[in-house]
Design an enzyme around this catalytic site. Structure first.
Site, PDB file in Angstrom:
ATOM      1  N   GLN A  75     -34.356  23.375   2.961  1.00  0.00           N
ATOM      2  CA  GLN A  75     -33.576  22.134   2.974  1.00  0.00           C
ATOM      3  C   GLN A  75     -34.508  20.926   2.858  1.00  0.00           C
ATOM      4  O   GLN A  75     -35.574  20.901   3.463  1.00  0.00           O
ATOM      5  CB  GLN A  75     -32.782  22.016   4.273  1.00  0.00           C
ATOM      6  N   GLY A  76     -34.062  19.937   2.093  1.00  0.00           N
ATOM      7  CA  GLY A  76     -34.869  18.754   1.822  1.00  0.00           C
ATOM      8  C   GLY A  76     -35.531  18.181   3.055  1.00  0.00           C
ATOM      9  O   GLY A  76     -36.731  17.881   3.046  1.00  0.00           O
TER      10      GLY A  76
END
Ligand code: GTP
Ligand code: MG
Length: 183
Positions: A75-76
Protein backbone atom coordinates in the site's frame (compact mmCIF):
# COMPACT_ATOMS: atom_id res chain seq x y z
CA UNK A 1 25.78 -19.23 -3.85
CA UNK A 2 22.63 -18.89 -1.80
CA UNK A 3 22.73 -22.65 -1.21
CA UNK A 4 22.47 -24.00 2.35
CA UNK A 5 22.57 -20.56 3.80
CA UNK A 6 20.38 -18.32 5.79
CA UNK A 7 19.07 -15.72 3.44
CA UNK A 8 17.04 -12.57 3.98
CA UNK A 9 14.52 -12.13 1.19
CA UNK A 10 12.57 -8.93 0.65
CA UNK A 11 9.16 -9.46 -0.91
CA UNK A 12 8.13 -6.24 -2.66
CA UNK A 13 5.49 -5.09 -5.11
CA UNK A 14 2.28 -3.09 -5.19
CA UNK A 15 -0.63 -3.84 -2.87
CA UNK A 16 -2.89 -6.65 -4.08
CA UNK A 17 -0.16 -8.14 -6.30
CA UNK A 18 -0.10 -11.39 -4.31
CA UNK A 19 3.03 -11.21 -2.11
CA UNK A 20 1.48 -12.68 1.02
CA UNK A 21 -0.30 -15.38 -0.99
CA UNK A 22 3.02 -16.37 -2.57
CA UNK A 23 4.85 -16.49 0.77
CA UNK A 24 2.08 -18.56 2.32
CA UNK A 25 2.43 -21.04 -0.54
CA UNK A 26 6.19 -21.20 -0.13
CA UNK A 27 6.00 -22.00 3.56
CA UNK A 28 6.53 -25.78 3.71
CA UNK A 29 3.80 -26.19 6.34
CA UNK A 30 1.32 -24.96 3.77
CA UNK A 31 1.83 -27.80 1.28
CA UNK A 32 -0.82 -30.49 0.98
CA UNK A 33 0.50 -33.59 2.67
CA UNK A 34 -2.18 -36.12 1.89
CA UNK A 35 -5.04 -35.47 4.30
CA UNK A 36 -8.05 -34.17 2.43
CA UNK A 37 -9.48 -32.14 5.28
CA UNK A 38 -6.13 -30.58 5.88
CA UNK A 39 -6.12 -29.39 2.26
CA UNK A 40 -9.54 -27.81 2.66
CA UNK A 41 -8.31 -26.02 5.74
CA UNK A 42 -5.32 -24.71 3.85
CA UNK A 43 -7.39 -23.53 0.92
CA UNK A 44 -9.58 -21.61 3.32
CA UNK A 45 -6.43 -20.13 4.77
CA UNK A 46 -5.27 -19.01 1.31
CA UNK A 47 -8.56 -17.19 0.78
CA UNK A 48 -8.46 -15.54 4.19
CA UNK A 49 -5.35 -13.51 3.44
CA UNK A 50 -5.86 -9.85 4.21
CA UNK A 51 -3.81 -6.83 3.10
CA UNK A 52 -0.57 -6.64 5.03
CA UNK A 53 -0.25 -3.76 7.47
CA UNK A 54 3.30 -2.43 7.54
CA UNK A 55 5.15 -5.72 7.06
CA UNK A 56 5.40 -9.19 8.48
CA UNK A 57 8.39 -11.47 8.94
CA UNK A 58 8.17 -15.15 7.99
CA UNK A 59 10.87 -17.72 8.65
CA UNK A 60 10.97 -21.12 7.02
CA UNK A 61 13.36 -23.70 5.61
CA UNK A 62 13.46 -25.49 2.30
CA UNK A 63 15.80 -28.39 1.56
CA UNK A 64 18.67 -26.05 0.81
CA UNK A 65 17.82 -22.66 2.26
CA UNK A 66 16.78 -21.09 5.48
CA UNK A 67 14.57 -18.15 4.56
CA UNK A 68 13.70 -15.03 6.47
CA UNK A 69 11.16 -13.26 4.31
CA UNK A 70 10.17 -9.66 4.86
CA UNK A 71 6.63 -9.50 3.50
CA UNK A 72 6.21 -5.77 2.96
CA UNK A 73 2.87 -4.06 2.52
CA UNK A 74 2.47 -2.69 -0.99
CA UNK A 75 0.00 0.00 0.00
CA UNK A 76 1.20 3.48 -0.92
CA UNK A 77 1.31 4.70 2.64
CA UNK A 78 3.65 1.86 3.68
CA UNK A 79 5.96 1.75 0.68
CA UNK A 80 8.39 4.14 2.39
CA UNK A 81 9.13 1.29 4.83
CA UNK A 82 10.71 -0.84 2.12
CA UNK A 83 14.02 1.01 1.96
CA UNK A 84 14.77 0.47 5.64
CA UNK A 85 15.25 -3.23 4.90
CA UNK A 86 17.27 -2.95 1.68
CA UNK A 87 20.62 -3.24 3.49
CA UNK A 88 19.68 -6.54 5.10
CA UNK A 89 18.13 -8.00 1.95
CA UNK A 90 20.20 -10.61 0.13
CA UNK A 91 17.58 -11.37 -2.51
CA UNK A 92 14.42 -9.67 -3.72
CA UNK A 93 11.14 -11.15 -4.84
CA UNK A 94 9.23 -8.50 -6.77
CA UNK A 95 5.60 -9.37 -7.44
CA UNK A 96 3.48 -7.88 -10.21
CA UNK A 97 -0.25 -8.33 -10.77
CA UNK A 98 -0.13 -9.16 -14.51
CA UNK A 99 -3.79 -8.27 -14.90
CA UNK A 100 -3.43 -4.76 -13.44
CA UNK A 101 -2.54 -2.92 -16.64
CA UNK A 102 -3.52 0.46 -15.22
CA UNK A 103 -0.95 0.24 -12.47
CA UNK A 104 1.87 -1.35 -14.46
CA UNK A 105 3.42 2.12 -14.73
CA UNK A 106 3.24 2.52 -10.94
CA UNK A 107 4.90 -0.87 -10.51
CA UNK A 108 7.65 0.29 -12.89
CA UNK A 109 8.13 3.52 -10.93
CA UNK A 110 8.50 1.59 -7.67
CA UNK A 111 10.92 -0.85 -9.31
CA UNK A 112 13.02 2.01 -10.74
CA UNK A 113 13.11 3.70 -7.34
CA UNK A 114 14.26 0.42 -5.82
CA UNK A 115 16.95 -0.15 -8.44
CA UNK A 116 18.30 3.39 -7.99
CA UNK A 117 18.43 3.25 -4.21
CA UNK A 118 21.99 3.56 -2.83
CA UNK A 119 21.57 0.37 -0.78
CA UNK A 120 20.62 -1.63 -3.89
CA UNK A 121 22.19 0.13 -6.85
CA UNK A 122 25.74 -1.19 -6.64
CA UNK A 123 25.01 -4.67 -5.31
CA UNK A 124 24.66 -7.85 -7.36
CA UNK A 125 21.52 -8.78 -5.50
CA UNK A 126 19.34 -11.34 -7.34
CA UNK A 127 15.81 -10.25 -8.20
CA UNK A 128 13.08 -12.77 -8.88
CA UNK A 129 10.00 -11.35 -10.57
CA UNK A 130 6.66 -13.07 -10.40
CA UNK A 131 4.23 -12.03 -13.15
CA UNK A 132 1.42 -13.18 -10.88
CA UNK A 133 -2.29 -13.83 -11.47
CA UNK A 134 -1.59 -15.47 -14.81
CA UNK A 135 -4.88 -17.34 -14.37
CA UNK A 136 -6.93 -14.18 -14.92
CA UNK A 137 -8.29 -13.78 -18.43
CA UNK A 138 -6.78 -10.38 -19.12
CA UNK A 139 -3.39 -11.14 -17.60
CA UNK A 140 -0.38 -10.04 -19.64
CA UNK A 141 2.27 -12.63 -20.47
CA UNK A 142 5.52 -12.61 -18.51
CA UNK A 143 7.28 -11.46 -21.70
CA UNK A 144 4.94 -8.47 -21.97
CA UNK A 145 5.32 -7.64 -18.26
CA UNK A 146 9.08 -7.88 -18.68
CA UNK A 147 8.92 -5.41 -21.61
CA UNK A 148 6.69 -2.93 -19.78
CA UNK A 149 9.02 -2.94 -16.77
CA UNK A 150 12.10 -2.71 -19.05
CA UNK A 151 13.76 -5.59 -17.27
CA UNK A 152 16.32 -6.01 -20.04
CA UNK A 153 17.88 -2.77 -18.74
CA UNK A 154 18.92 -4.54 -15.54
CA UNK A 155 22.44 -5.51 -16.46
CA UNK A 156 24.29 -5.56 -13.16
CA UNK A 157 22.09 -7.99 -11.24
CA UNK A 158 20.92 -11.53 -11.91
CA UNK A 159 17.18 -11.51 -12.50
CA UNK A 160 14.52 -13.90 -13.62
CA UNK A 161 10.81 -13.63 -14.33
CA UNK A 162 8.22 -16.39 -13.89
CA UNK A 163 4.53 -16.36 -14.64
CA UNK A 164 2.66 -17.52 -11.55
CA UNK A 165 -0.71 -18.29 -10.08
CA UNK A 166 -0.15 -17.92 -6.36
CA UNK A 167 -3.60 -19.18 -5.42
CA UNK A 168 -2.89 -22.55 -7.06
CA UNK A 169 0.83 -22.39 -6.37
CA UNK A 170 1.78 -22.62 -10.06
CA UNK A 171 5.12 -21.22 -11.18
CA UNK A 172 6.38 -20.58 -7.66
CA UNK A 173 8.76 -23.54 -7.42
CA UNK A 174 10.43 -22.60 -10.71
CA UNK A 175 11.13 -19.17 -9.26
CA UNK A 176 12.49 -20.44 -5.98
CA UNK A 177 14.66 -22.99 -7.78
CA UNK A 178 16.18 -20.17 -9.77
CA UNK A 179 16.77 -18.12 -6.62
CA UNK A 180 18.45 -21.07 -4.89
CA UNK A 181 20.81 -21.49 -7.81
CA UNK A 182 21.97 -17.86 -7.93
CA UNK A 183 25.06 -16.44 -6.29
P1 GTP B 1 -0.55 -6.15 0.29
O1 GTP B 1 -0.28 -6.94 1.52
O2 GTP B 1 -1.71 -5.21 0.43
O3 GTP B 1 0.66 -5.46 -0.24
O4 GTP B 1 -1.02 -7.21 -0.87
P2 GTP B 1 -0.30 -8.56 -1.31
O5 GTP B 1 0.65 -8.28 -2.42
O6 GTP B 1 0.26 -9.27 -0.12
O7 GTP B 1 -1.50 -9.39 -1.95
P3 GTP B 1 -2.28 -10.63 -1.30
O8 GTP B 1 -1.38 -11.82 -1.22
O9 GTP B 1 -2.95 -10.17 -0.07
O10 GTP B 1 -3.33 -10.93 -2.48
C1 GTP B 1 -4.29 -9.96 -2.88
C2 GTP B 1 -5.48 -10.66 -3.51
O11 GTP B 1 -5.11 -11.26 -4.75
C3 GTP B 1 -6.06 -11.80 -2.66
O12 GTP B 1 -7.46 -11.77 -2.78
C4 GTP B 1 -5.48 -13.04 -3.30
O13 GTP B 1 -6.31 -14.18 -3.11
C5 GTP B 1 -5.45 -12.64 -4.76
N1 GTP B 1 -4.42 -13.36 -5.52
C6 GTP B 1 -3.12 -13.51 -5.20
N2 GTP B 1 -2.47 -14.21 -6.14
C7 GTP B 1 -3.37 -14.50 -7.10
C8 GTP B 1 -3.31 -15.21 -8.35
O14 GTP B 1 -2.26 -15.71 -8.80
N3 GTP B 1 -4.47 -15.29 -9.06
C9 GTP B 1 -5.64 -14.75 -8.62
N4 GTP B 1 -6.71 -14.90 -9.40
N5 GTP B 1 -5.74 -14.08 -7.46
C10 GTP B 1 -4.62 -13.96 -6.71
MG1 MG C 1 0.45 -8.78 1.87
Amino acid sequence: GLKKKEVNVLCLGLDNSGKTTIINQLKPTNSCLGEKNWCHLLQAQAQDIVPTIGFSIEKFKTSSLSFTVFDMSGQGRYRNLWEHYYKEGQAIIFVIDSSDKLRMVVAKEELDTLLNHPDIKHRRIPILFFANKMDLRDALSSVKVSQLLCLENIKDKPWHICASNAVQGEGLQEGVDWLQGTD
